[in-house]
Write an enzyme that holds these catalytic residues in place. Structure first.
Site, short mmCIF file in Angstrom:
data_model
loop_
_atom_site.label_atom_id
_atom_site.label_comp_id
_atom_site.label_asym_id
_atom_site.label_seq_id
_atom_site.Cartn_x
_atom_site.Cartn_y
_atom_site.Cartn_z
CE1 TYR A 37 0.52 -6.66 -1.28
CE2 TYR A 37 1.98 -8.24 -0.20
CZ TYR A 37 0.71 -7.80 -0.51
OH TYR A 37 -0.37 -8.49 -0.03
CG HIS A 193 2.14 -3.60 7.99
ND1 HIS A 193 2.71 -2.36 8.18
CD2 HIS A 193 1.08 -3.39 7.17
CE1 HIS A 193 2.03 -1.45 7.52
NE2 HIS A 193 1.03 -2.04 6.90
NE ARG A 223 1.08 1.58 -0.24
CZ ARG A 223 0.52 0.40 0.04
NH1 ARG A 223 -0.37 0.28 1.01
NH2 ARG A 223 0.83 -0.67 -0.66
CG ASN A 225 -3.54 -2.41 -0.57
OD1 ASN A 225 -2.72 -3.10 -1.17
ND2 ASN A 225 -4.34 -2.89 0.38
CD GLU A 265 -7.64 -0.96 1.30
OE1 GLU A 265 -8.34 -1.81 1.88
OE2 GLU A 265 -6.44 -0.78 1.57
CE1 TYR A 316 -2.87 -10.48 4.82
CE2 TYR A 316 -2.96 -9.08 2.87
CZ TYR A 316 -3.00 -9.23 4.25
OH TYR A 316 -3.18 -8.14 5.05
CE LYS A 317 -3.45 -8.22 -2.90
NZ LYS A 317 -3.67 -6.84 -2.44
C1 HEM Z 1 0.79 4.05 8.87
C2 HEM Z 1 -0.34 3.69 8.35
C3 HEM Z 1 -0.69 2.28 7.99
C4 HEM Z 1 -1.52 1.48 8.67
C5 HEM Z 1 -2.29 1.83 9.95
C6 HEM Z 1 -1.59 0.22 7.96
C7 HEM Z 1 -2.35 -0.86 8.34
C8 HEM Z 1 -2.46 -2.04 7.65
C9 HEM Z 1 -3.32 -3.14 8.02
C10 HEM Z 1 -4.20 -3.17 9.27
C11 HEM Z 1 -3.18 -4.11 7.08
C12 HEM Z 1 -3.90 -5.46 7.09
C13 HEM Z 1 -3.06 -6.48 7.77
C14 HEM Z 1 -3.87 -7.72 8.08
O1 HEM Z 1 -4.11 -8.51 7.16
O2 HEM Z 1 -4.28 -7.88 9.24
C15 HEM Z 1 -2.25 -3.61 6.10
C16 HEM Z 1 -1.86 -4.30 4.98
C17 HEM Z 1 -0.86 -3.86 4.12
N1 HEM Z 1 -0.11 -2.71 4.25
FE1 HEM Z 1 -0.38 -1.24 5.60
N2 HEM Z 1 -0.77 0.28 6.87
C18 HEM Z 1 -0.21 1.53 6.85
C19 HEM Z 1 0.65 2.01 5.91
C20 HEM Z 1 1.18 1.27 4.89
C21 HEM Z 1 2.13 1.77 3.94
C22 HEM Z 1 2.66 3.21 3.86
C23 HEM Z 1 2.46 0.76 3.13
C24 HEM Z 1 3.45 0.88 2.00
C25 HEM Z 1 4.08 -0.03 1.41
C26 HEM Z 1 1.69 -0.41 3.55
C27 HEM Z 1 1.68 -1.66 2.97
C28 HEM Z 1 0.77 -2.66 3.22
C29 HEM Z 1 0.60 -3.83 2.38
C30 HEM Z 1 1.38 -4.17 1.13
C31 HEM Z 1 -0.44 -4.57 2.93
C32 HEM Z 1 -1.08 -5.85 2.35
C33 HEM Z 1 -2.30 -5.37 1.60
C34 HEM Z 1 -3.01 -6.34 0.70
O3 HEM Z 1 -2.40 -7.22 0.08
O4 HEM Z 1 -4.23 -6.17 0.53
N3 HEM Z 1 0.93 -0.05 4.62
N4 HEM Z 1 -1.83 -2.37 6.48
#
Ligand code: HEM
Ligand code: FES
Lengths: 339, 317
Positions: A37, A193, A223, A225, A265, A316-317
């Site tokens: 990350y 998060h 970005r 993901n 994504e 986690y994934k």
């Molecule tokens: C403001 C808008 C954003 C929303 C609404 C959002 C929402 C979420 C949600 C709902 C999850 C899943 C959490 C779960 O497992 O329940 C997630 C995962 C994650 N988010 Fe965000 N996020 C946002 C922006 C960002 C940004 C800008 C970053 C930048 C670093 C980020 C980094 C991550 C990472 C690293 C994960 C784990 C993803 C994975 O391993 O698949 N998020 N986010």
């Protein structure tokens, strides 16, 4: 642009596939052989003709089929659209941004005419014509975010900015990677998060939030993901886990190429003008392993990324089929450079 | 940051010291929508040096055919207000930022108390339009020195009716913060904009009365990123260049034709990090990436947002 839209499904018989052109423009997310990350945020500026970021919103060959799948998901579970009352300005901001961008960028498909606040929206691929009064909820068949969110691929979350934080106060979410809107609505940045491993400890979330709180009107960012999904399924929600969860056990060395998909994504973030809120888009792209290995460099690199993936990220994934996939990919990796 | 090019369409002398400027977009199109309390930063070219001055948008968010700002002439400062008053004419062209809102009304407040002193009234004029439209409960309290200074009183009375209250110092009318704040229902938010002593007194009163910090708001502007110009030497490419005050170090390096790494351009991602070989002054860190120890160590710089106060900084690029 002359776009043809494929007839295909994202459930039951899963007829989804990518054309060779779609494979070519697939947003392969790894720029090196390992992954962790990071705050991988960059300006959402327009890129080369044909690329997925040529325009603000990407409308591709899967557009019609994805919108149809979205409608099915919403019909089965109305809770996939939820919005708190103070987000009405943000809803109109979102509708305006999408209609203006899409009609400017894809004039053959979408048309917006305005006479003062009397707007007419024409969506040719979905066969929709709506006359409405901008700002008047009663003039649309449903709330503005749901109305327009049904006509744009991907999931859309609206954030309210207050107390130096962001709150997920409204969204339309039908293709999420295993998180629940019904649970997350109203939550703060740190709360939603919460389940993510490691990112918090390495400071990713704090830095990203600080950056986003300063997001400027007219300067959106993006970005990538990624995760993986069994079968080309859009609706991998916790609510429907019983439907798709067991598919993870169905992966065998023989069917990896068909069943295992990389899911990328494209996340975009826009400051919204009247509400001073923010719009967060999660647009998913799916590619099967068979399609992916048509690019030898991608095949090698994904093999290496999966091999070296931190166990907490894999857990986690939900990549319980990771080892079978690595074995399958290994025949495409001769150990030479993936650059 | 994206910019808008505007043209001055009208100038009005509002009081002895205050002028009101109306901007329209240079291409004749509507300007972007914005939220009440927003400001724009004007880039003013004063004798070849770019000055960046923020001003609140006081025109209605419902009509973006034009933007309006009011500028009080600050004789003492050498900044842009004198230039705005003396040099800017109808037809002048100015580059402005997109609207930024660091003074927005909380959407979850039950009631809002708006407190303005003198020219500090400007951000409230756009907020009032939003508050009226959303039918939110509010009161406006506007204090000014003497009747000649009550520039926008009539406009405010028309917009707010009984919700407006005026305090004219020369008539002995004093705004008592304690009295005002102590009678407010739970869930009220207070917003203040005006001369510094007034802002500080209001905040002190609210804290004293036990108001939660999240309910106390004062106007803030985006800090102009620009600083002093300085020289950079790229050790590996053997290039020397100057970073002008209105450019970031990253932009200046790019301008010199050198491919520097970057991603976010906002001090968060870490991609642009450069090793500092030497610096005969100090580094002014503006990023959120480096740790405090790294910042004080002076061996690293994030050129997308940070600058140096020195004759020359040498970096490994
Ligand atoms: C403001 C808008 C954003 C929303 C609404 C959002 C929402 C979420 C949600 C709902 C999850 C899943 C959490 C779960 O497992 O329940 C997630 C995962 C994650 N988010 Fe965000 N996020 C946002 C922006 C960002 C940004 C800008 C970053 C930048 C670093 C980020 C980094 C991550 C990472 C690293 C994960 C784990 C993803 C994975 O391993 O698949 N998020 N986010
Ligand atoms: S480009 Fe991201 S920190 Fe400088």
């Amino acid at each position: 642009m002359n776009q043809t839209f494929k007839k295909e499904t994202f459930r039951d018989d899963y007829t989804f596939s990518n054309s060779p052109e779609a494979v070519k423009r697939f947003p392969f997310p790894f720029h090196e052989d390992e992954y962790m990350y990071s705050v991988n945020i960059e300006p959402h500026v327009k890129t080369a003709v044909g690329s997925i970021t040529e325009f603000t919103f990407d409308i591709d060959e899967h557009y019609v089929a994805e919108c149809e799948d979205k409608a099915i998901t919403l019909a089965n579970d109305p809770q996939r659209y939820l919005c708190l009352p103070h987000m009405m300005d943000a809803q109109w901001d979102t509708l305006e941004l999408m209609m203006e961008s899409m009609s400017n960028d894809y004039p053959e498909q979408f048309n917006l005419t305005k006479e003062g606040d009397n707007w007419t929206w024409v969506n040719k691929p979905l066969g929709i014509t709506t006359k409405f009064v901008f700002g008047d909820e009663s003039s649309l068949p449903m709330e503005p975010l749901e109305y327009i969110g049904r006509q744009v691929q991907g999931d859309w979350v609206m954030l309210d900015q207050r107390d130096n934080n962001l709150f997920a106060d409204g969204a339309i979410v039908t293709s999420q990677a295993d998180w629940s809107l019904a649970i997350d609505v109203g939550m703060s940045w740190q709360e939603w998060h919460g389940p993510v491993p490691i990112a918090n400890e390495i400071g990713v979330f704090d830095r990203a939030l600080k950056y986003l709180l300063n997001l400027q009107l007219g300067s959106p960012v993006r970005r990538l993901n990624w995760t993986m999904t069994i079968n080309p399924r859009l609706d991998t929600s916790p609510e429907n886990y019983p439907i798709w969860g067991p598919d993870r056990l169905s992966v065998t060395p023989e069917n990896v190429g068909d069943k295992v998909h990389l899911r990328v994504e494209l996340q975009t973030l826009f400051r919204l003008p009247r509400s001073n809120g923010m719009l967060f888009g999660v647009r998913g792209y799916l590619i099967s392993m068979n399609e992916l290995v048509t690019n030898p460099l991608w095949a090698k690199r994904l093999h290496r990324v999966l091999k070296g993936l931190h166990p907490e990220l894999a857990e986690y994934k939900g990549l319980s089929y990771k080892d079978i996939t690595i074995d399958w990919l290994s025949k495409y990796d001769d150990g030479t450079s993936s650059e | 940051m994206s910019h808008l090019n505007v043209k001055v369409a009208a100038i009005e002398q509002v009081t002895e010291h205050v002028k009101h400027f109306t901007f329209i977009s240079e291409n004749g199109e509507k300007l972007p929508a914005f939220s009440g309390g927003s400001h724009v930063v004007l880039a003013l070219n004063i004798n070849g040096r770019i000055h960046r001055n923020p001003y609140s948008l006081m025109s209605s968010p419902l009509n973006t055919e034009h933007y309006g700002v009011s500028v009080r002439k600050q004789e003492m400062s050498r900044g842009g207000s004198v230039f705005m008053h003396e040099q800017i004419k109808v037809g002048s062209r100015i580059q402005i930022t997109y609207p930024v809102n660091l003074f927005s009304i909380s959407k979850l407040s039950h009631k809002n108390i708006l407190i303005a002193g003198g020219i500090g009234i400007t951000p409230f004029l756009s907020q009032i339009v939003d508050l009226n439209r959303m039918d939110t409960e509010y009161e406006l309290h506007y204090a000014y020195r003497s009747p000649e200074h009550g520039a926008f009183r009539q406009q405010i009375e028309d917009m707010c009716g009984e919700r407006s209250h005026f305090y004219v110092a020369s008539d002995g009318q004093i705004l008592d913060f304690y009295a005002l704040l102590s009678k407010q229902p739970l869930g009220t938010h207070v917003y203040v904009c005006g001369p510094e002593p007034m802002v500080n007194a209001m905040i002190a009163a609210a804290r004293d009365l036990g108001w939660p910090e999240k309910h106390i708001h004062n106007e803030q502007f985006t800090a102009p990123q620009a600083g002093e110009s300085f020289k950079v030497k790229l050790a590996l490419s053997n290039i020397e260049l100057e970073v002008p005050s209105e450019m970031s170090m990253l932009e200046a390096i790019e301008e010199a034709g050198v491919d520097a790494p970057y991603l976010c351009r906002g001090g968060a991602c870490g991609r642009c990090e450069l090793d500092v070989v030497s610096c005969d002054g100090s580094i002014v860190h503006h990023d959120n990436y480096l740790t405090n120890a790294e910042k004080t160590g002076g061996k690293k710089i994030m050129p997308c947002v940070s600058r140096a106060k020195c004759q020359q900084i040498v970096v490994n690029l």
